[in-house]
Design a protein around this motif. Structure first.
Motif, PDB file in Angstrom:
ATOM      1  N   TRP A 182       4.230   4.018   7.193  1.00 14.85           N
ATOM      2  CA  TRP A 182       3.795   2.635   6.892  1.00 14.85           C
ATOM      3  C   TRP A 182       2.844   1.951   7.899  1.00 14.85           C
ATOM      4  CZ3 TRP A 182       3.309  -1.095   3.225  1.00 14.85           C
ATOM      5  CH2 TRP A 182       3.231  -2.438   3.770  1.00 14.85           C
ATOM      6  N   GLN A 183       2.593   2.194   9.019  1.00 20.06           N
ATOM      7  CA  GLN A 183       1.778   1.739  10.054  1.00 20.06           C
ATOM      8  C   GLN A 183       0.359   2.426   9.603  1.00 20.06           C
ATOM      9  OE1 GLN A 183       2.332  -0.690  12.370  1.00 20.06           O
ATOM     10  NE2 GLN A 183       0.131  -0.541  12.877  1.00 20.06           N
ATOM     11  N   ILE A 196      -2.382  10.075   4.001  1.00 17.79           N
ATOM     12  CA  ILE A 196      -2.322   8.582   3.510  1.00 17.79           C
ATOM     13  C   ILE A 196      -3.576   8.025   3.575  1.00 17.79           C
ATOM     14  CG2 ILE A 196      -1.440   6.552   4.440  1.00 17.79           C
ATOM     15  CD1 ILE A 196       1.013   7.814   5.351  1.00 17.79           C
ATOM     16  N   PRO A 197      -4.670   8.071   4.486  1.00 16.69           N
ATOM     17  CA  PRO A 197      -5.764   7.320   4.751  1.00 16.69           C
ATOM     18  C   PRO A 197      -6.821   8.088   3.382  1.00 16.69           C
ATOM     19  CG  PRO A 197      -5.405   7.990   6.838  1.00 16.69           C
ATOM     20  CD  PRO A 197      -4.204   8.608   5.803  1.00 16.69           C
ATOM     21  N   LEU A 243      12.650  -2.229   2.771  1.00 13.47           N
ATOM     22  CA  LEU A 243      12.395  -3.714   2.535  1.00 13.47           C
ATOM     23  C   LEU A 243      12.050  -4.531   3.947  1.00 13.47           C
ATOM     24  CD1 LEU A 243      14.665  -4.911  -0.214  1.00 13.47           C
ATOM     25  CD2 LEU A 243      12.573  -3.363  -0.603  1.00 13.47           C
ATOM     26  N   ASP A 244      12.715  -4.270   4.884  1.00 19.62           N
ATOM     27  CA  ASP A 244      12.570  -5.250   5.981  1.00 19.62           C
ATOM     28  C   ASP A 244      11.068  -4.888   6.661  1.00 19.62           C
ATOM     29  OD1 ASP A 244      14.906  -6.425   5.737  1.00 19.62           O
ATOM     30  OD2 ASP A 244      15.862  -4.986   7.351  1.00 19.62           O
ATOM     31  N   LEU A 245      10.707  -3.575   6.335  1.00 14.17           N
ATOM     32  CA  LEU A 245       9.153  -3.201   6.906  1.00 14.17           C
ATOM     33  C   LEU A 245       8.299  -3.871   6.132  1.00 14.17           C
ATOM     34  CD1 LEU A 245       9.427   0.825   6.892  1.00 14.17           C
ATOM     35  CD2 LEU A 245       9.177  -0.811   9.005  1.00 14.17           C
ATOM     36  N   GLY A 246       8.326  -4.402   5.017  1.00  7.26           N
ATOM     37  CA  GLY A 246       7.561  -4.995   4.244  1.00  7.26           C
ATOM     38  C   GLY A 246       7.088  -4.106   3.020  1.00  7.26           C
ATOM     39  N   ALA A 264       0.847  -1.348  -0.179  1.00 10.97           N
ATOM     40  CA  ALA A 264      -0.083   0.041   0.226  1.00 10.97           C
ATOM     41  C   ALA A 264       0.936   1.246  -0.039  1.00 10.97           C
ATOM     42  CB  ALA A 264      -0.782  -0.073   1.100  1.00 10.97           C
ATOM     43  N   LEU A 265       2.001   1.203   0.543  1.00  9.97           N
ATOM     44  CA  LEU A 265       3.040   2.292   0.433  1.00  9.97           C
ATOM     45  C   LEU A 265       4.063   1.891  -0.433  1.00  9.97           C
ATOM     46  CD1 LEU A 265       2.481   4.830   2.145  1.00  9.97           C
ATOM     47  CD2 LEU A 265       4.268   4.126   3.544  1.00  9.97           C
ATOM     48  N   GLY A 266       4.589   2.812  -1.197  1.00  9.47           N
ATOM     49  CA  GLY A 266       5.859   2.595  -2.004  1.00  9.47           C
ATOM     50  C   GLY A 266       6.966   3.486  -1.581  1.00  9.47           C
TER      51      GLY A 266
END
Length: 258
Positions: free
Chosen positions: A246-247, A220-221, A51-54, A15-17
């Motif tokens: 990201w959260q 973001i939302p 990347l580690d965040l997902g 959802a986030l790049g």
């Protein structure tokens, strides 16, 4: 639900790049505050932490200074873990941008990107618009060059980083992916999001925070609740801010699916 279909590509994009502008360029910028380019160690840590965040999408461009080269240097060993998007048409050298949409220039740009990014294939390549989109799309070699590179296996999916409503709509006829500016203060391209969803075209949203003018908690939302949006590309050099964003993206995606 923090991963979404990228149109009809078959790829699920976070959802986030991550927008990699600030790791490569700090001249002729549109941000309100200046910044220093991070050193190699900081860039390495930042990119791998993304990347580690997902986050599985990193967006760059030749016009982002040394961004492509740094992504290749620090993430080539993790190439299979993320979707890589870059662009053609604009370069930035000696403190100035230039645009060239001739076949020779575009093919050379693709070869440079493949080399700098240390990859055999570019997942997404977008035309980097200079706003003259009718001229670019109808009277230049840009679309044909992208289509030929896709056929040759250099590129998986092609599209346009649009600046005009007419250009974005026109690109729906051939693009796999669009990149559009869309945020609380500018909804001028909103109609294209609906049309893209109907056409099965993926949409990356750029400048969703209005170049830092909007609060991420609100911006973001707003972007991610639109069903036509595949993801929101957000840049930055502060890892804590990226973690918070990201959260927020994940929470919005989960809430939207409920």
């Amino acid at each position: 639900m923090q991963y979404r279909p990228l149109g009809k590509t078959g790829f699920s994009v976070s959802a986030l790049g991550f927008g990699a502008f600030k790791i490569g360029r700090n001249e002729q910028i549109k941000y309100s505050q200046s910044y220093d380019l991070p050193d190699d160690a900081t860039t390495d840590r930042l990119l791998n932490s993304v990347l580690d965040l997902g986050i599985n999408h990193i967006d760059t461009a030749p016009a982002y200074g040394i961004s492509e080269a740094r992504i290749g240097q620090f993430l080539a060993h993790r190439r299979s873990e993320f979707l890589l998007s870059t662009k053609i048409g604009e370069t930035f050298e000696n403190g100035a941008s230039t645009y060239d949409f001739s076949r020779v220039s575009l093919k050379a740009s693709l070869e440079r990107s493949l080399s700098r990014l240390q990859t055999d294939v570019l997942d997404v390549v977008l035309i980097h618009s200079n706003q003259c989109e009718a001229e670019i799309l109808n009277h230049s070699d840009a679309i044909e060059t992208l289509q030929a590179a896709k056929q040759a296996g250099q590129i998986r999916w092609i599209g346009l980083s649009a600046k005009t409503l007419s250009g974005a709509k026109s690109a729906l006829d051939w693009a796999d992916v669009l990149m559009l500016e869309y945020h609380l203060q500018d909804r001028s391209l909103e109609a294209v999001l609906t049309q893209a969803a109907q056409a099965g075209t993926g949409v990356f949203v750029k400048k969703g925070l209005a170049s830092g003018q909007l609060s991420p908690a609100d911006a973001i939302p707003f972007v991610l609740r639109n069903p036509g949006v595949s993801n929101l590309v957000v840049g930055g050099l502060n890892l804590q801010h990226l973690q918070t964003n990201w959260q927020t993206a994940c929470e919005t995606s989960i809430a939207s699916a409920a």
